[in-house]
Design a protein around this motif. Structure first.
Motif, PDB file in Angstrom:
ATOM      1  N   ALA A  82       0.732  -1.261  -0.039  1.00  0.00           N
ATOM      2  CA  ALA A  82      -0.007   0.039   0.097  1.00  0.00           C
ATOM      3  C   ALA A  82       0.833   1.102  -0.134  1.00  0.00           C
ATOM      4  CB  ALA A  82      -0.881  -0.075   1.162  1.00  0.00           C
ATOM      5  N   ALA A  84       3.415   1.858  -1.929  1.00  0.00           N
ATOM      6  CA  ALA A  84       3.585   2.173  -3.159  1.00  0.00           C
ATOM      7  C   ALA A  84       2.389   3.207  -3.706  1.00  0.00           C
ATOM      8  CB  ALA A  84       3.580   0.892  -4.165  1.00  0.00           C
ATOM      9  N   LEU A  85       1.373   2.928  -3.342  1.00  0.00           N
ATOM     10  CA  LEU A  85       0.277   3.775  -3.658  1.00  0.00           C
ATOM     11  C   LEU A  85       0.082   5.108  -2.958  1.00  0.00           C
ATOM     12  CD1 LEU A  85      -2.950   1.998  -4.172  1.00  0.00           C
ATOM     13  CD2 LEU A  85      -1.825   3.573  -5.836  1.00  0.00           C
ATOM     14  N   GLY A  86       0.677   5.051  -1.735  1.00  0.00           N
ATOM     15  CA  GLY A  86       0.689   6.160  -0.842  1.00  0.00           C
ATOM     16  C   GLY A  86       1.767   7.348  -1.389  1.00  0.00           C
ATOM     17  N   TRP A  88       2.706   7.201  -4.546  1.00  0.00           N
ATOM     18  CA  TRP A  88       2.199   7.824  -5.833  1.00  0.00           C
ATOM     19  C   TRP A  88       1.260   8.991  -5.648  1.00  0.00           C
ATOM     20  CZ3 TRP A  88      -2.490   8.547  -7.638  1.00  0.00           C
ATOM     21  CH2 TRP A  88      -2.724   8.991  -9.115  1.00  0.00           C
ATOM     22  N   ALA A  89       0.596   8.776  -4.501  1.00  0.00           N
ATOM     23  CA  ALA A  89      -0.467   9.911  -4.167  1.00  0.00           C
ATOM     24  C   ALA A  89       0.433  11.073  -3.628  1.00  0.00           C
ATOM     25  CB  ALA A  89      -1.226   9.421  -3.083  1.00  0.00           C
ATOM     26  N   ALA A  90       1.462  10.900  -2.914  1.00  0.00           N
ATOM     27  CA  ALA A  90       2.106  12.096  -2.280  1.00  0.00           C
ATOM     28  C   ALA A  90       2.830  12.622  -3.505  1.00  0.00           C
ATOM     29  CB  ALA A  90       3.196  11.557  -1.357  1.00  0.00           C
ATOM     30  N   HIS A  92       2.421  12.732  -6.686  1.00  0.00           N
ATOM     31  CA  HIS A  92       1.557  13.499  -7.701  1.00  0.00           C
ATOM     32  C   HIS A  92       0.406  14.421  -7.328  1.00  0.00           C
ATOM     33  CE1 HIS A  92       3.546  11.139 -10.800  1.00  0.00           C
ATOM     34  NE2 HIS A  92       3.568  10.005 -10.000  1.00  0.00           N
ATOM     35  N   ARG A  93       0.253  14.474  -5.965  1.00  0.00           N
ATOM     36  CA  ARG A  93      -0.573  15.262  -5.383  1.00  0.00           C
ATOM     37  C   ARG A  93      -0.867  16.734  -5.950  1.00  0.00           C
ATOM     38  NH1 ARG A  93      -1.355  16.594   0.964  1.00  0.00           N
ATOM     39  NH2 ARG A  93      -2.730  18.317   0.683  1.00  0.00           N
ATOM     40  N   GLU A  95       0.186  17.716  -9.130  1.00  0.00           N
ATOM     41  CA  GLU A  95      -0.086  17.458 -10.425  1.00  0.00           C
ATOM     42  C   GLU A  95      -1.554  17.361 -10.430  1.00  0.00           C
ATOM     43  OE1 GLU A  95       2.205  14.463 -12.212  1.00  0.00           O
ATOM     44  OE2 GLU A  95       1.430  14.769 -14.132  1.00  0.00           O
ATOM     45  N   ILE A  96      -2.043  16.380  -9.737  1.00  0.00           N
ATOM     46  CA  ILE A  96      -3.440  16.162  -9.813  1.00  0.00           C
ATOM     47  C   ILE A  96      -4.320  17.232  -9.419  1.00  0.00           C
ATOM     48  CG2 ILE A  96      -5.237  14.721  -8.513  1.00  0.00           C
ATOM     49  CD1 ILE A  96      -3.390  12.187  -8.910  1.00  0.00           C
TER      50      ILE A  96
END
Lengths: 113, 113
Positions: A82, A84-86, A88-90, A92-93, A95-96
């Motif tokens: 999980a 890895a997803l965290g 990713w979120a951090a 690209h935060r 950018e999104i």
DNA sequence: CGGAATCCCGCTTGATACTG
DNA sequence: CAGTATCAAGCGGGATTCCG
């Protein structure tokens, strides 16, 4: 597969597992650590995680009662994946959030006619 | 952070993104590929993903209309991160299902009194 | 303290019908 | 074909209360 990923589909699950990452906690401590969760949802979430074998529930017979929750080995491996997803979120935060702003500017809410 | 992970909190999102992994698809194709999703939810999901910049929506002016959805670079990176979780789920699927069975045996549903 | 049980509201979602 | 609009229903989840 969906039944398994349902483990993390519930947003509280990851938060609870993450909170138990490196320490055993009591019910009340978890309740305070996971901000925003209701007592009901914490109980339900813990039951699910216990059922799946992601954490263990230990009851100490004493007054007042003392119930401790500890991550299992399996739970730790989930945390690794999980993360890895965290990450990713951090990563690209911003950018999104920019994408959302631009989208909302280009697609204004429908005006009343 | 939660607002970002909300991207994958919705179960349809990952399925849609996964379906677009290696090919551009039209609305109807997605509708058929993602089994169980309603037209409404597919539309809403696609809007969210487009807003976040995870995919692009291309309208070809023709009759009949032709709308294509393609994963963006950002969307691909999400898929990579999400795959870690998918692999975890696949790897521990049996273990978890065993845990659930054992738990259910040890904790039978409350009988009527 | 750590829950279980109940009530109940609101948001999400599905079904259906209509449109550019 | 690819949506939008509308409505109704189901259930997730909060608040509250009570129990061992």
């Amino acid at each position: 597969m969906l039944r398994i990923l349902g483990v993390i589909g519930d947003k509280w699950s990851i938060l609870v597992v993450g909170t138990l990452r490196d320490r055993t906690l009591r019910f009340g401590e978890l309740h305070r650590a996971v901000t925003g969760i209701s007592q009901r949802m914490l109980t339900l979430t813990l039951r699910q995680l216990e059922r799946d074998g992601l954490l263990t529930r230990t009851v100490h017979a004493s007054v007042p009662p003392r119930v401790e929750y500890t991550l299992t080995e399996l739970g730790s491996t989930l945390l690794t994946a999980a993360t890895a997803l965290g990450d990713w979120a951090a990563a690209h935060r911003n950018e999104i959030e920019n994408n959302r702003r631009h989208y909302d500017e280009a697609h204004p809410p429908r005006a009343r006619r």
